[in-house]
Each structure stands twice: as structure tokens, then as C-alpha cells.
Design a protein around this motif. Structure first.
Motif, PDB file in Angstrom:
ATOM      1  N   ALA A  32     -64.222  69.531 -19.537  1.00 28.96           N
ATOM      2  CA  ALA A  32     -65.042  70.704 -19.848  1.00 28.96           C
ATOM      3  C   ALA A  32     -64.342  71.989 -19.419  1.00 28.96           C
ATOM      4  O   ALA A  32     -63.530  71.986 -18.500  1.00 28.96           O
ATOM      5  CB  ALA A  32     -66.391  70.593 -19.140  1.00 28.96           C
ATOM      6  N   THR A  33     -64.669  73.070 -20.099  1.00 29.34           N
ATOM      7  CA  THR A  33     -64.119  74.369 -19.734  1.00 29.34           C
ATOM      8  C   THR A  33     -65.217  75.388 -19.446  1.00 29.34           C
ATOM      9  O   THR A  33     -64.919  76.535 -19.154  1.00 29.34           O
ATOM     10  CB  THR A  33     -63.190  74.905 -20.835  1.00 29.34           C
ATOM     11  OG1 THR A  33     -63.940  75.033 -22.045  1.00 29.34           O
ATOM     12  CG2 THR A  33     -62.001  73.985 -21.045  1.00 29.34           C
ATOM     13  N   GLN A  34     -66.463  74.980 -19.529  1.00 27.03           N
ATOM     14  CA  GLN A  34     -67.591  75.857 -19.219  1.00 27.03           C
ATOM     15  C   GLN A  34     -67.954  75.680 -17.750  1.00 27.03           C
ATOM     16  O   GLN A  34     -68.246  74.575 -17.314  1.00 27.03           O
ATOM     17  CB  GLN A  34     -68.782  75.526 -20.111  1.00 27.03           C
ATOM     18  CG  GLN A  34     -68.496  75.701 -21.593  1.00 27.03           C
ATOM     19  CD  GLN A  34     -68.091  77.117 -21.936  1.00 27.03           C
ATOM     20  OE1 GLN A  34     -68.674  78.079 -21.452  1.00 27.03           O
ATOM     21  NE2 GLN A  34     -67.056  77.258 -22.748  1.00 27.03           N
ATOM     22  N   GLY A  68     -63.343  79.277 -15.590  1.00 22.75           N
ATOM     23  CA  GLY A  68     -63.011  78.715 -16.906  1.00 22.75           C
ATOM     24  C   GLY A  68     -61.511  78.590 -17.098  1.00 22.75           C
ATOM     25  O   GLY A  68     -61.028  77.592 -17.639  1.00 22.75           O
ATOM     26  N   GLN A  69     -60.752  79.586 -16.652  1.00 18.13           N
ATOM     27  CA  GLN A  69     -59.287  79.528 -16.753  1.00 18.13           C
ATOM     28  C   GLN A  69     -58.736  78.367 -15.938  1.00 18.13           C
ATOM     29  O   GLN A  69     -57.818  77.664 -16.379  1.00 18.13           O
ATOM     30  CB  GLN A  69     -58.660  80.844 -16.296  1.00 18.13           C
ATOM     31  CG  GLN A  69     -58.904  81.976 -17.263  1.00 18.13           C
ATOM     32  CD  GLN A  69     -58.446  83.328 -16.707  1.00 18.13           C
ATOM     33  OE1 GLN A  69     -58.002  83.441 -15.574  1.00 18.13           O
ATOM     34  NE2 GLN A  69     -58.575  84.365 -17.523  1.00 18.13           N
ATOM     35  N   GLU A  70     -59.290  78.156 -14.750  1.00 22.41           N
ATOM     36  CA  GLU A  70     -58.861  77.023 -13.915  1.00 22.41           C
ATOM     37  C   GLU A  70     -59.153  75.699 -14.620  1.00 22.41           C
ATOM     38  O   GLU A  70     -58.311  74.793 -14.644  1.00 22.41           O
ATOM     39  CB  GLU A  70     -59.573  77.075 -12.564  1.00 22.41           C
ATOM     40  CG  GLU A  70     -59.283  75.907 -11.660  1.00 22.41           C
ATOM     41  CD  GLU A  70     -57.911  75.942 -10.999  1.00 22.41           C
ATOM     42  OE1 GLU A  70     -57.541  74.950 -10.357  1.00 22.41           O
ATOM     43  OE2 GLU A  70     -57.203  76.957 -11.127  1.00 22.41           O
ATOM     44  N   LEU A  71     -60.331  75.580 -15.211  1.00 21.37           N
ATOM     45  CA  LEU A  71     -60.686  74.348 -15.917  1.00 21.37           C
ATOM     46  C   LEU A  71     -59.786  74.121 -17.130  1.00 21.37           C
ATOM     47  O   LEU A  71     -59.383  72.982 -17.404  1.00 21.37           O
ATOM     48  CB  LEU A  71     -62.162  74.378 -16.323  1.00 21.37           C
ATOM     49  CG  LEU A  71     -63.162  74.305 -15.165  1.00 21.37           C
ATOM     50  CD1 LEU A  71     -64.569  74.622 -15.649  1.00 21.37           C
ATOM     51  CD2 LEU A  71     -63.097  72.947 -14.473  1.00 21.37           C
ATOM     52  N   ILE A  72     -59.451  75.178 -17.841  1.00 18.96           N
ATOM     53  CA  ILE A  72     -58.537  75.053 -18.988  1.00 18.96           C
ATOM     54  C   ILE A  72     -57.166  74.588 -18.520  1.00 18.96           C
ATOM     55  O   ILE A  72     -56.562  73.677 -19.122  1.00 18.96           O
ATOM     56  CB  ILE A  72     -58.445  76.381 -19.762  1.00 18.96           C
ATOM     57  CG1 ILE A  72     -59.755  76.647 -20.508  1.00 18.96           C
ATOM     58  CG2 ILE A  72     -57.255  76.378 -20.729  1.00 18.96           C
ATOM     59  CD1 ILE A  72     -59.894  78.055 -21.059  1.00 18.96           C
ATOM     60  N   ALA A  73     -56.655  75.168 -17.446  1.00 18.34           N
ATOM     61  CA  ALA A  73     -55.344  74.767 -16.921  1.00 18.34           C
ATOM     62  C   ALA A  73     -55.353  73.300 -16.501  1.00 18.34           C
ATOM     63  O   ALA A  73     -54.374  72.572 -16.749  1.00 18.34           O
ATOM     64  CB  ALA A  73     -54.952  75.654 -15.746  1.00 18.34           C
ATOM     65  N   ARG A  75     -57.338  70.915 -17.743  1.00 22.47           N
ATOM     66  CA  ARG A  75     -57.402  70.106 -18.970  1.00 22.47           C
ATOM     67  C   ARG A  75     -56.018  70.000 -19.602  1.00 22.47           C
ATOM     68  O   ARG A  75     -55.592  68.929 -20.037  1.00 22.47           O
ATOM     69  CB  ARG A  75     -58.403  70.696 -19.955  1.00 22.47           C
ATOM     70  CG  ARG A  75     -58.559  69.810 -21.210  1.00 22.47           C
ATOM     71  CD  ARG A  75     -59.571  70.344 -22.153  1.00 22.47           C
ATOM     72  NE  ARG A  75     -59.123  71.625 -22.679  1.00 22.47           N
ATOM     73  CZ  ARG A  75     -59.879  72.423 -23.405  1.00 22.47           C
ATOM     74  NH1 ARG A  75     -61.115  72.084 -23.689  1.00 22.47           N
ATOM     75  NH2 ARG A  75     -59.408  73.557 -23.864  1.00 22.47           N
ATOM     76  N   GLU A  76     -55.285  71.123 -19.628  1.00 26.53           N
ATOM     77  CA  GLU A  76     -53.935  71.122 -20.198  1.00 26.53           C
ATOM     78  C   GLU A  76     -52.965  70.278 -19.377  1.00 26.53           C
ATOM     79  O   GLU A  76     -51.969  69.786 -19.912  1.00 26.53           O
ATOM     80  CB  GLU A  76     -53.425  72.558 -20.327  1.00 26.53           C
ATOM     81  CG  GLU A  76     -54.160  73.330 -21.412  1.00 26.53           C
ATOM     82  CD  GLU A  76     -53.811  74.806 -21.463  1.00 26.53           C
ATOM     83  OE1 GLU A  76     -53.037  75.300 -20.603  1.00 26.53           O
ATOM     84  OE2 GLU A  76     -54.329  75.487 -22.382  1.00 26.53           O
TER      85      GLU A  76
END
Length: 139
Positions: A32-34, A68-73, A75-76
Motif C-alpha cells: 500500500a502507498t496510502q 506515502g513517499q516512504e511507502l512507495i520507496a 514497495r519499489e
């Protein structure tokens, strides 16, 4: 604050931090990114420092974007889970603690890809325990 009181404060903060860690690990592990489910663990304003930058997040929108940026990083990076190592909780007074922890992060195949030591200043607010500042410690 007596020794018994300090122990009680530390135990309360420790239990709260374990709930935060579980929430963060489950959210990040799901891809998740939310970040909405994390907002209740942080105070606004929030101060964050690393060797590269100092940020003061003064709005919920800024906090949401940063999380959200931390979660995106993560996930990547094919994040799978984290483990909190060497955790130390130290009461400063009845309403604040320092929590220092090493986060070991693992990808979905179980390989460790990051180890970071973080120091959190946590305050007991009218809404409960909240992270008011976080600093990534130098390696």
C-alpha cells in the motif's frame, strides 16, 4: 518521577510503539502507498532529520505525503517485512520517552536490504502517544 513511575511510562510507550510497528510493517508489506492508517501515530508538526536533510512537517497533508513517499520507496524495493532490533525505551518524564531502535528491512524473498537506526521522541498528548520527532542516526 519515581523508578516505578518511569517503568510504567516506558511500558506504556513500548506497547504503543509495538502497535505502531505492526501497523507500519503490515501496511508496507501489503504494498500500500496510502498512509492514512499511520497518521494517528504522529504529531503535527513533526521534525525529521537525516544526515542529508532536516524537515519540519507542519500539516497533515505534508505528513501524509512524506509517509506515502516512504511507502512507495519500500514497495519499489520489494519490501516484505521489518524487524525492530536493539530497542531501547527511556522515559524522560511522565509525558515523553526516547525510543531508539534498529530497523532491519527485508524484501519479499527474505533478504535483508537495509538496516537503519532511528531515534524517536515520543510524547503522551491529549490524543495518546505520538511521535513528535524522528532522527535517522549516522551509521
Amino acid at each position: 518521577m519515581s523508578r516505578t513511575d518511569r517503568s510504567s511510562v516506558e511500558e506504556s510507550a513500548q506497547q504503543w510503539f509495538e502497535r505502531y510497528a505492526t501497523t507500519f510493517i503490515e501496511l508496507a508489506g501489503s504494498g500500500a502507498t496510502q498512509a492514512a492508517s499511520l497518521l494517528g501515530y504522529f504529531a503535527v508538526p513533526l521534525t525529521m532529520t537525516t544526515s542529508a536533510a532536516h524537515l519540519t512537517l507542519t500539516t497533515t497533508e505534508q505528513l501524509t505525503a512524506a509517509l506515502g513517499q516512504e511507502l512507495i520507496a519500500l514497495r519499489e524495493a520489494d519490501y516484505g517485512s521489518s524487524q525492530a532490533l536493539d530497542q531501547v525505551v527511556r522515559a524522560l518524564n511522565d509525558r515523553s520517552v526516547l525510543i531508539e531502535v534498529t530497523w532491519a528491512r527485508y524484501n519479499r524473498s527474505g533478504s535483508e536490504f537495509q538496516r537503519t537506526r532511528v531515534l524517536y521522541l515520543v510524547a503522551r498528548t491529549a490524543d495518546g502517544w505520538r511521535i513528535t520527532a524522528a532522527s535517522v542516526l549516522a551509521p
